[in-house]
Scaffold this active site. Structure first.
Site, PDB file in Angstrom:
ATOM      1  N   THR A  40      -3.416   0.660   7.321  1.00 56.72           N
ATOM      2  CA  THR A  40      -3.737   1.158   8.655  1.00 56.72           C
ATOM      3  C   THR A  40      -4.595   2.413   8.557  1.00 56.72           C
ATOM      4  O   THR A  40      -4.680   3.042   7.490  1.00 56.72           O
ATOM      5  CB  THR A  40      -2.463   1.510   9.443  1.00 56.72           C
ATOM      6  OG1 THR A  40      -1.838   2.648   8.826  1.00 56.72           O
ATOM      7  CG2 THR A  40      -1.480   0.346   9.472  1.00 56.72           C
ATOM      8  N   CYS A  67      -3.506  -3.716   9.376  1.00 55.55           N
ATOM      9  CA  CYS A  67      -2.561  -3.515  10.468  1.00 55.55           C
ATOM     10  C   CYS A  67      -1.686  -4.740  10.733  1.00 55.55           C
ATOM     11  O   CYS A  67      -2.002  -5.583  11.573  1.00 55.55           O
ATOM     12  CB  CYS A  67      -3.268  -3.113  11.757  1.00 55.55           C
ATOM     13  SG  CYS A  67      -2.093  -2.598  13.038  1.00 55.55           S
ATOM     14  N   ALA A 122     -13.107   4.311   7.542  1.00 53.26           N
ATOM     15  CA  ALA A 122     -12.419   5.571   7.796  1.00 53.26           C
ATOM     16  C   ALA A 122     -12.241   6.375   6.512  1.00 53.26           C
ATOM     17  O   ALA A 122     -12.500   7.586   6.470  1.00 53.26           O
ATOM     18  CB  ALA A 122     -11.064   5.299   8.443  1.00 53.26           C
ATOM     19  N   CYS A 172       2.196   2.265  12.630  1.00 56.23           N
ATOM     20  CA  CYS A 172       1.736   1.099  13.383  1.00 56.23           C
ATOM     21  C   CYS A 172       2.214   1.239  14.827  1.00 56.23           C
ATOM     22  O   CYS A 172       3.385   0.979  15.119  1.00 56.23           O
ATOM     23  CB  CYS A 172       2.276  -0.181  12.765  1.00 56.23           C
ATOM     24  SG  CYS A 172       1.620  -1.681  13.551  1.00 56.23           S
TER      25      CYS A 172
END
Length: 441
Positions: A333, A191, A42, A367
């Site tokens: 995350t 995560c 990402a 989260c």
């Protein structure tokens, strides 16, 4: 860096012919780039997308060996039988900017003093600026017997495309009255809420199927969750559902023949053996060796040593980091990557223009704690010590809500595919200010 240096650098490469998305590293061998992005997750995709069009064709390169990009936050729902694995993946080529050169291999080593990296093929690339976004690697091999155990029914893990479908099968085939164990390792992980999410989905599935289950969560941590507000909410949930919590327990061995898991109590060093019918394993994780073993770039823990606010390397001013591989003390995350991407836009953009970085990352991360097939607690917080809630909506986000689940399952994937990896989504800070009438919290 002055504008003159930028023009001189560009002139060195403007006559070189680049072919985007090349499958052959040789056609790009020994080339210089204005910006080198190492990693196609990402953070890597988002950074490349932000700067490739600004710098021009052939001035940005991305190093990433995989050809399929997965939206890994969806794997909780894939393992829970609520999404398919195919829904979580896209071709890497469709996500990288067309202006960028793509090297489909791994980095063998970094040479920051020389402004270069060496690829596994032996080719060397040089750069003016580099963004390191190599993420974390899964170390299932560090748990004795686990790789063999994955060949047997009931042992699964949502952290890998190889094993996530086994989770759905383990839930479906779980025997009435069986033992279901869920683990959290003794390392930083992607995560930190994911090991619990699948536990809650499984408990709900067992209950709705009329199956009795002994559910145990074995975590190396000393707390159920790192932010007190959400930890208090989760303790109420586990108590209501009869889930047994075992803190400071670290999985060290799996015995597939006897279907037993061995844990070490990290404080007393006692070994505890528990039988299982379902065992969901969250593996230890670390950065890839090329980074983790590089003493010039990494800290003692093996993470890229960056300033936690500017994301700039503490020693090399032309190197930045984003995402899971960095030393930034926040939960790892996709939401954190989004927040960091905005800082990257400001600060890397500044140094490319010869200015000092001014933007400061507040540690924002999120989260979505899925607690069932229709409910979710949306945890949002910063990297203070201890972390404090940094919530977007003017409601109590520690409460289980259907709306938060719908956002997790249906809205966030779209933000990821069409916003984050394309360099547009920088987190919900602007919405937080709107919802809270200009206040930051």
């Amino acid at each position: 860096m002055k504008a003159v240096k930028f023009l001189n650098t560009v002139s060195k490469t403007e006559n070189i012919s680049f072919r985007a998305f090349s499958v052959s590293s040789q056609c790009h061998a020994d080339k210089h780039f204005r910006l080198l992005v190492v990693g196609g997750g990402a953070g890597g995709c988002g950074t490349a997308s932000k700067f490739a069009s600004k710098l021009g064709k052939g001035k940005v390169a991305v190093i990433e060996p995989t050809t399929t990009h997965y939206y890994q936050p969806m794997w909780t729902l894939v393992g829970g039988g609520l999404k398919t694995l195919e829904q979580s993946g896209r071709p890497m080529e469709s996500l990288l900017p067309k202006e960028a050169a793509w090297f489909k291999e791994k980095v063998q080593s970094f040479q920051p003093d020389e402004n270069s990296v060496t690829l596994e093929s032996g080719d060397k690339l040089t750069y003016d600026y580099m963004v390191v976004a190599v993420g974390l690697q899964l170390r299932y091999d560090k748990i004795k017997g686990l790789l063999d155990a994955f060949e047997t029914p009931g042992v699964c893990s949502n952290y890998s495309d190889k094993y996530v479908l086994k989770t759905a099968a383990a839930i479906k085939n779980f025997p009435n009255g069986g033992n279901a164990l869920f683990t959290f390792p003794n390392t930083p992980i992607k995560c930190a809420g994911a090991p619990q999410k699948i536990m809650y989905i499984s408990e709900e599935a067992f209950r709705e199927a009329g199956k009795k289950a002994n559910i145990e969560f074995h975590s190396s941590l000393a707390v159920l969750f790192g932010v007190k507000k959400y930890a208090d909410a989760l303790w109420k949930i586990v108590e209501q559902r009869g889930i047994n919590i075992n803190l400071r327990h670290n999985l060290i061995e799996v015995k597939p023949d006897s279907k037993e898991a061995v844990f070490e109590h990290l404080d007393t060093k006692e070994l505890i053996t528990r039988p299982y019918d379902m065992l969901h394993v969250t593996p230890p994780m670390n950065t890839p060796p090329a980074l983790g073993e590089n003493k010039q770039l990494a800290n003692e823990g093996g993470f890229l040593d960056v300033d936690k606010e500017t994301l700039r390397h503490v020693k090399y001013p032309n190197i930045f980091g984003i995402g899971d591989c960095t030393s930034v003390p926040t939960a790892k995350t996709a939401a954190a990557v989004a927040g960091q991407l905005g800082i990257m836009r400001h600060n890397l953009g500044a140094v490319l223009a010869g200015k000092d970085p001014q933007a400061k990352y507040d540690g924002y991360t999120s989260c979505p704690l899925v607690t069932g097939r229709k409910t979710c607690v949306l945890a949002e917080f910063d990297f203070q010590a201890p972390p404090q809630p940094l919530e977007t909506f003017p409601i109590n986000q520690a409460k289980e809500r259907v709306t938060m689940y719908m956002m997790k399952a249906h809205v966030m994937p779209q933000l990821y595919w069409y916003g984050l990896v394309k360099g547009w989504w920088e987190g919900p800070a602007i919405f937080r200010k709107l919802f809270r009438f200009g206040f930051s919290k």
